[in-house]
Design an enzyme around this catalytic site. Structure first.
Site, PDB file in Angstrom:
ATOM      1  N   ARG A 167     -20.635  -9.512  11.588  1.00 20.71           N
ATOM      2  CA  ARG A 167     -19.385 -10.074  11.073  1.00 20.71           C
ATOM      3  C   ARG A 167     -19.636 -11.017   9.900  1.00 20.71           C
ATOM      4  O   ARG A 167     -18.769 -11.239   9.073  1.00 20.71           O
ATOM      5  CB  ARG A 167     -18.603 -10.764  12.180  1.00 20.71           C
ATOM      6  N   TYR A 199       3.775 -11.331  -6.459  1.00 20.04           N
ATOM      7  CA  TYR A 199       3.624 -10.008  -5.827  1.00 20.04           C
ATOM      8  C   TYR A 199       4.451 -10.014  -4.534  1.00 20.04           C
ATOM      9  O   TYR A 199       4.409 -10.987  -3.765  1.00 20.04           O
ATOM     10  CB  TYR A 199       2.127  -9.850  -5.529  1.00 20.04           C
ATOM     11  N   ASP A 233      -3.295 -15.660  -8.078  1.00 22.98           N
ATOM     12  CA  ASP A 233      -3.549 -14.238  -7.895  1.00 22.98           C
ATOM     13  C   ASP A 233      -3.918 -13.711  -9.276  1.00 22.98           C
ATOM     14  O   ASP A 233      -3.064 -13.545 -10.142  1.00 22.98           O
ATOM     15  CB  ASP A 233      -2.286 -13.564  -7.343  1.00 22.98           C
ATOM     16  N   LYS A 260      -7.971  -2.910  -7.046  1.00 20.96           N
ATOM     17  CA  LYS A 260      -7.493  -2.488  -8.368  1.00 20.96           C
ATOM     18  C   LYS A 260      -8.667  -2.272  -9.342  1.00 20.96           C
ATOM     19  O   LYS A 260      -9.295  -1.250  -9.303  1.00 20.96           O
ATOM     20  CB  LYS A 260      -6.488  -3.514  -8.893  1.00 20.96           C
TER      21      LYS A 260
END
Ligand SMILES: *Cc1c(COP(=O)(O)O)cnc(C)c1O
Length: 417
Positions: free
Chosen positions: A77, A131, A203, A228
């Protein structure tokens, strides 16, 4: 998760390639995160598919449990060299970052960063051009945890200081804004936030660290959807948040508490995408600008919302603050209804119809941002008329003249009632 490697201090790693800050963006992209301890003798780090890390004996196991440090094996993890190399690379690309946390998506990065900063009773200021999932998060999840979100007009720099109260803990910025692409004065807004004792998060998916050095421009935490531009090939979901010394620790602790981890296979894909991000961005931004210019000359188009286009809204700030752009922009059609916009998009053959962006293939999406606004003076007149509709384009790596011919088909179809 990874902290900037300090090769000069000697951590046993011989630099494979110097990702020196005096180098240009593409040189840094090639060298970023390539520490011999991650890669071994080959160019790229292997894909370490691991949950269990084995210890040679119980003493080493006990010792391992005591340390929660970047780049130390503990349990899957906390990652392995594949993920560490990616986090390291992103940290090297973000000037001023002390470390980067990876998340399974861009939305997870936004949520993880906000949860690292906010406590019940806090007020969060959210840019009105955020967004949509960020808005949903602010109005839903964060509200449920006792955080109040207030939306602000990103272009009202003068009125921004007046939006703060004694409970305002953080500001979430996004520039250019989703769908409407307005560029805001990030250095000024971040400076006000700092003065008011609030944390600024941005962002930064549109520009990436290459196009907009967010921390250098005054933000505290830079968030990117790696889905992206970094992935760049429409085949993975991932997000990242980078921060300086003050916020890297809380980001990392919160992500660990939430059990956030990315798969080594995806980290490997993201690293692969990262190496070519500079050339892809340059190519798609160049094509986008050519297409934006062409659209601006069409009589059916009311306005082109592309910060890279001279004369378009936000162009001056983009020129002042950004080092580059990308293939994503929008345009508004004159007096058209949703049916006409749909005919336009449906007639396109090279553009895919779909969400996301930043892949090698071009995409088109009909948009109506009025539904997700609270109180901005934006969008301006072009959007006020009831039936004015927009289209968002994500320009990929196709030849722009072919894309223009495709868009001509869209205009022709729009005229056919
Ligand atoms: C796509 C996107 C995100 C979210 O990224 P995912 O990886 O899809 O979760 C966040 N911000 C912006 C501006 C985006 O376009």
């Amino acid at each position: 998760m990874g902290r900037r490697s300090d090769r000069a201090q000697g951590n046993g790693a011989r630099p494979v390639s110097a990702a020196d800050e005096s180098h240009g963006a593409n040189t840094r992209l090639v060298g970023a995160g390539r520490r011999e301890e991650w890669t071994g003798p080959v160019v790229n780090p292997p894909v370490w598919r691991a949950s269990t890390h084995l210890y040679p004996n119980t003493a080493a196991l006990r010792e391992g449990g005591k340390h929660n440090a970047d780049g130390r094996f503990f349990y899957g993890r906390r990652g392995a060299p594949t993920q560490w190399a990616l986090a390291d690379a992103l940290t090297e690309l973000e000037h001023g970052a002390a470390g980067t946390v990876l998340y399974p998506s861009g939305v997870a990065a936004i949520a993880g960063a906000l949860m690292a900063v906010l406590r019940p009773g806090d007020v969060l200021l959210v840019t009105d051009n955020a967004y949509e999932p960020s808005r949903v998060m602010a109005n839903g999840l964060l509200k449920r945890f006792g955080v109040e979100s207030r939306f602000f007009d990103p272009l009202d720099v003068g009125g921004f200081a007046g939006r703060f109260c004694e409970r305002t803990r953080a500001v979430l910025l996004e520039s250019p804004g989703s769908l409407t692409m307005e560029v805001c004065d990030v250095p000024s807004l971040a400076a006000v936030a700092r003065e008011k004792g609030a944390v600024s998060l941005i962002d930064n998916t549109w520009a990436s660290a290459l196009g907009f050095p967010a921390l250098e421009r005054g933000c505290d935490i830079a968030i990117m959807s790696l889905t992206k531009h970094v992935g760049g090939h429409s085949d993975l979901m991932m997000g990242a948040a980078s921060a300086g010394e003050r916020w890297y620790g809380p980001l990392r602790q919160t992500a660990q508490a939430l059990g956030q981890v990315v798969s080594p296979d995806d980290a490997s894909l993201a690293l692969r995408g990262l190496r070519t991000m500079g050339v892809r961005l340059e190519k798609s931004a160049g094509s986008a600008l050519a297409i934006a210019r062409w659209l601006a000359g069409r009589e059916e188009v009311a306005q082109v919302l592309c910060p890279m286009l001279p004369g378009a809204p936000g162009h001056d700030l983009w020129q002042r603050d950004f080092n580059g752009g990308c293939g994503l922009f929008s345009f508004i059609l004159k007096g058209r209804n949703a049916a006409a916009t749909a005919r336009f998009v449906d007639a396109l053959t090279l553009f895919g119809i779909g969400f996301s962006w930043g892949g090698y293939e071009s995409l088109a999406l009909p948009i109506d941002p009025s539904a997700i606004r609270t109180d901005s003076s934006w969008p301006p007149a072009a959007w006020d008329a009831e039936d004015r509709r927009g289209i968002r384009l994500s320009i990929g790596l196709e030849d722009p003249q072919d894309l223009i011919r495709d868009l001509e088909r869209g205009f022709a179809a729009m005229e056919r009632e």
